[in-house]
Design a protein around this motif. Structure first.
Motif, short mmCIF file in Angstrom:
data_model
loop_
_atom_site.label_atom_id
_atom_site.label_comp_id
_atom_site.label_asym_id
_atom_site.label_seq_id
_atom_site.Cartn_x
_atom_site.Cartn_y
_atom_site.Cartn_z
N SER A 456 43.91 -119.95 2.21
CA SER A 456 44.28 -120.63 2.67
C SER A 456 45.56 -119.81 3.41
O SER A 456 46.39 -120.55 4.40
N ALA A 457 46.86 -118.82 2.53
CA ALA A 457 47.46 -118.59 2.42
C ALA A 457 47.98 -118.04 4.15
O ALA A 457 48.66 -118.26 5.16
N SER A 458 46.51 -117.32 4.54
CA SER A 458 47.29 -116.89 5.95
C SER A 458 47.15 -117.96 7.22
O SER A 458 47.60 -117.89 7.93
N ASN A 459 47.05 -119.48 6.93
CA ASN A 459 46.60 -120.69 7.15
C ASN A 459 47.97 -121.81 7.14
O ASN A 459 47.57 -122.40 7.50
N GLY A 460 48.51 -120.82 6.52
CA GLY A 460 50.14 -121.70 6.30
C GLY A 460 49.48 -122.65 5.59
O GLY A 460 49.93 -123.83 4.75
N GLY A 461 48.25 -122.19 4.25
CA GLY A 461 48.07 -122.89 3.46
C GLY A 461 46.69 -124.27 3.99
O GLY A 461 47.40 -124.85 2.74
N GLN A 462 46.38 -124.46 4.69
CA GLN A 462 45.74 -125.68 5.50
C GLN A 462 44.50 -125.29 5.05
O GLN A 462 44.00 -124.52 4.61
N TYR A 463 43.85 -126.80 4.72
CA TYR A 463 42.94 -127.39 4.13
C TYR A 463 42.24 -129.11 5.00
O TYR A 463 43.21 -129.56 4.66
N LYS A 464 41.28 -128.82 5.87
CA LYS A 464 41.45 -129.89 6.57
C LYS A 464 39.85 -130.81 6.16
O LYS A 464 38.93 -130.35 6.00
N GLU A 465 39.56 -132.02 6.13
CA GLU A 465 38.50 -133.17 5.77
C GLU A 465 38.19 -132.81 4.25
O GLU A 465 36.84 -132.00 4.44
N ILE A 466 39.21 -132.71 3.38
CA ILE A 466 38.59 -132.61 1.78
C ILE A 466 37.31 -133.14 2.06
O ILE A 466 37.92 -134.73 1.55
N SER A 467 36.87 -133.42 0.87
CA SER A 467 35.70 -134.93 0.53
C SER A 467 35.82 -134.28 -0.82
O SER A 467 35.96 -133.65 -1.52
N THR A 468 35.95 -135.91 -1.31
CA THR A 468 35.86 -136.18 -2.59
C THR A 468 35.25 -134.92 -3.76
O THR A 468 34.26 -134.53 -3.16
N GLY A 469 35.87 -134.45 -4.71
CA GLY A 469 34.70 -133.83 -5.21
C GLY A 469 34.68 -132.11 -5.35
O GLY A 469 34.26 -131.46 -5.77
N GLN A 470 35.10 -131.49 -3.62
CA GLN A 470 35.30 -130.90 -3.09
C GLN A 470 36.74 -129.68 -4.19
O GLN A 470 36.62 -128.60 -4.38
N PHE A 471 37.70 -130.37 -4.81
CA PHE A 471 38.68 -130.30 -5.14
C PHE A 471 38.72 -130.43 -5.66
O PHE A 471 38.46 -131.58 -7.01
N VAL A 472 39.85 -129.45 -7.28
CA VAL A 472 39.62 -129.86 -8.76
C VAL A 472 40.28 -131.37 -8.66
O VAL A 472 41.51 -131.71 -7.97
N ALA A 473 40.27 -132.01 -9.72
CA ALA A 473 40.62 -133.81 -9.83
C ALA A 473 42.15 -133.62 -9.87
O ALA A 473 42.74 -134.60 -9.12
#
Length: 548
Positions: A456-473
């Motif tokens: 994500s660094a090259s995209n300004g660190g952005q993540y869009k539309e993250i659903s429950t369970g996709q990232f760490v708690a």
């Protein structure tokens, strides 16, 4: 004595004679001004042939040098892209058919020239597109060239190279249009964009190093002769600027709540989801000799004829009364795909299922307004019968969220990346953000500069539309906190290290789905209009396309 004297006199006489003849020859070679005359070849044919031989040698060396260094690919034009503002969509009417011949006579391309694409640029498109098809082999390696020379998938007289040329034309046409518009809009690459390009080049250098070849050699295998780091960098800059315009168009498409709600009300079940249980009894159609072999993909039951499969399904249905008995009866028959199925996962349970991804019969039954919890039925499908138990239908109000982050990793084996030092660095970066403009754009620049998350660094660190369970708690808990507001920034520690998180906002899943659907429809209309007004023509250099 007199004899010797006579012999000596003869030798002197002969020497004088030779000397005199030499003087006469030299005199003839002098011009009137006393200087030596230029040497002339009286044979004109020999002179002309000599000149032609010299020219052939020079031209041959020049051609070899150009081929060796890819100069013809670098400077020869493969395509010219034009924008015709007056282009109009045609329809297949009788009137159009009558004027078809007249239209063929006027084949000259129309419109303003907006880009000229070299063979080297076209080959970079080819190298990128062909990676998946060639399974990692460079398009200009011997293996890649052999593959590109295979027969076309569409044209019996063509090759795979011809097929890919059509794809390259589409990418080149849209890329050229977006690049042209970006320049008109005054868009420019910033420091983060340049860092992204540098990162791409560095990744290629790393791959080349692992293969024990130079970057130039590696690029020639992937993209062909004429493509060096400078040419590739220029290509990346051009396409990144084109992408910035495309993103600008995408971001300009916004929809209010009234529009989104109206779209939902038109067809709620297109966005609703269901949870249900099912068990499949495979059967083989024995009514015809040409029936295909059926395998029990969803069932542990042996394959039987369709009548027996239906009987087994009906017996199963009669035994189940709720989810617990459904699961018990399924366990008696054996779990589905026992070797690959997660033992902790209930194979009969399907959640968050959408109607669009079901068979028509299954979708109609599950999404019927008459459906009640624990309703059950047997549905015939291709190759057998499925027992289905309805659990619930609902509007998916689950939150999805957008965020940016800067990751500073921790590695206790690295004295410069201990927990203490990584935390201190994260705090320094946060302080730098707090002392600045405190905007999403400012945070994005810091992400490009500092984040260790390559995804994500090259995209300004952005993540869009993250659903429950996709990232760490810990990350998810911070973003889904009901008190969280857009623009909130905080350091959160996870197993990956220290995250400086910039929270952008949340939406409900159904709402996000509709916004994306509306946006895709509008973008499709925009792209169709661009395709109508933009045309691409092949130039003489196209004969070098896809060839070493």
């Amino acid at each position: 004595m007199s004899l010797k004297r006579t012999k000596k006199e003869d030798e002197v006489w002969k020497s004088d004679k030779v000397r005199q003849q030499r003087k006469e020859r030299l005199a003839k070679m002098k011009a009137k001004d006393g200087y030596k005359k230029p040497i002339r070849d009286n044979n004109k044919i020999v002179r002309i042939v000599s000149i032609l031989v010299v020219l052939a040698i020079v031209i041959g060396f020049g051609g070899w040098f150009a081929m060796k260094n890819g100069l013809r690919q670098r400077y020869a034009k493969a395509f010219t892209v034009r924008y015709d503002a007056d282009a109009k969509a045609t329809t297949e009417t009788d009137e159009d058919s009558e004027t078809e011949e007249a239209d063929k006579e006027d084949t000259a391309p129309k419109g303003e020239v907006i880009d000229k694409i070299t063979v080297a640029e076209a080959n970079i498109y080819l190298g990128n597109i062909s990676q998946q098809i060639l399974q990692g082999a460079g398009a200009f390696s011997q293996q890649g060239q052999d593959a590109l020379s295979q027969p076309s998938m569409y044209n019996p007289e063509g090759t795979l190279r011809d097929d890919l040329l059509l794809s390259v034309e589409q990418y080149a046409k849209s890329g050229s249009y977006n690049y042209w518009k970006a320049k008109q809009e005054g868009l420019k690459l910033d420091e983060s964009d340049q860092k992204q390009i540098d990162s791409n080049i560095e990744q290629l250098e790393s791959i080349a190093s692992q293969s024990q070849v130079t970057l130039g050699h590696f690029l020639s295998i992937i993209y062909g002769p004429g493509v060096n780091e400078s040419v590739l960098r220029e290509f990346l800059e051009k396409n990144l600027l084109a992408s910035k315009y495309s993103e600008q168009v995408n971001d300009s498409l916004v929809y209010d709540e009234v529009t989104v709600n109206q779209k939902y009300d038109e067809d709620p079940d297109a966005y609703n989801e269901v949870n249900y249980r099912s068990y499949f009894f495979a059967g083989k159609d024995t009514s015809t000799e040409t029936s295909e072999e059926i395998t029990a993909e969803d069932s542990a039951e042996p394959v039987v004829d369709m009548a027996t499969a239906k009987k087994n399904a009906e017996e199963f249905e009669s035994k189940v009364t709720d989810e617990a008995t459904f699961e018990v009866e399924a366990d008696k028959l054996g779990s589905t795909d026992s070797e690959t199925q997660d033992p902790d996962k209930d194979a009969t349970l399907t959640t968050a299922a959408k109607k669009a991804y079901m068979t028509p019969e299954l979708g109609e039954w599950l999404f019927s307004d008459e459906r009640q919890a624990l309703d059950k039925t047997v549905i015939e499908e291709s190759g057998g019968y499925r027992v289905v138990m309805f659990i619930e239908k609902y509007k998916p109000v689950e939150k999805v969220y957008d965020s940016r982050h800067i990751l500073i990793g921790v590695d206790e084996e690295d004295p410069e990346k201990t927990d203490e030092k990584s935390k201190a660095k994260a705090e320094e970066i946060l302080a730098e953000y707090e002392s600045g403009e405190k905007t999403a754009e400012a945070f994005a620049e810091l992400a490009v500069k500092y984040s260790e998350d390559q995804g994500s660094a090259s995209n300004g660190g952005q993540y869009k539309e993250i659903s429950t369970g996709q990232f760490v708690a810990e990350y998810e808990t911070y973003c889904l906190d009901p008190a969280r507001k857009p623009g909130d920034v905080e350091i959160v520690k996870t197993v990956h290290g220290y995250h400086i998180i910039y929270f952008e906002g949340t939406t409900e899943k159904w709402y996000s789905t509709i916004v994306n659907e509306l946006k895709q429809a509008d973008l499709q209309e925009i792209y169709m209009d661009v395709d109508l007004h933009t045309n691409i023509t092949r130039e003489k250099g196209i004969k070098y396309f896809g060839k070493p």
